[in-house]
Design an enzyme around this catalytic site. Structure first.
Site: not given
Length: 183
Positions: A99, A101, A103, A125, A127, A146, A166
């Site tokens: 998003k 905002s 960032a 997951t 990161e 998003q 995996k």
């Protein structure tokens, strides 16, 4: 083709895309907002080299917790989960984007792992990293990113049919399983 709001709602209603829990208010014109879960995993500072082919080094020095919030320190890297679990059919792929905002606070949502294959099932997951000079607090349940969905031709071998999938059915922030690849 990128799916738009009404197409996303339709495919979810028909069960082609599954999102649990699903909140219709999170559907945007060209994406669906996803929320941060409450499981966080990170590497403690140290000098041991992480060898992606060596499970021992990948899994050692790891700390984690379930929490209602997490203070992401400057320069810190953490794996986190999405609140939502998703399930994609064999003809839809997705990408995850941060998003704007979030960032603008210096928080990146993914390093390079932003692609979600047709046939994927599970939580995603994240990161996450903080490139700000100050700590940033993130909260479980807050919209953090998003998902953008694309239609494709049907995959002959979707992710849920691969013997080496995996991360299929993961339900929490999951460490790298690169060591399962052939060297």
């Amino acid at each position: 083709m990128i799916l738009v709001d009404w197409q996303l709602r339709d495919r979810i209603a028909r069960g082609h895309i599954r999102i649990d829990p699903f909140d219709p208010a999170l559907v945007q014109p060209n994406s669906i907002d996803i929320r941060l879960g409450n499981h966080f995993v990170w590497y403690a500072p140290g000098k041991q080299v992480i060898d992606p082919y060596d499970k021992t080094t990948v899994t050692s020095g790891v700390e984690g917790k379930h929490a209602d919030f997490f203070d992401l320190l400057p320069g810190q890297f953490v794996l986190a989960e999405t609140l939502e679990c998703i399930s994609l059919p064999d003809n839809i792929v997705a990408t995850i984007e941060g998003k704007s905002s979030i960032a603008r606070l210096g928080v990146t949502l993914h390093q390079t792992g932003g692609w979600i294959d047709a046939g994927f099932r599970g939580s995603i997951t994240l990161e996450m990293a903080n490139v700000n000079a100050r700590p940033v607090r993130v909260y479980a349940g807050m919209p953090i990113g998003q998902l953008v969905f694309y239609t494709t031709e049907r995959a002959e071998n979707p992710y849920d049919k691969k013997a080496d999938a995996k991360y299929l059915d993961q339900r929490q922030a999951t460490l790298s399983k690169y060591h399962e690849n052939r060297k």
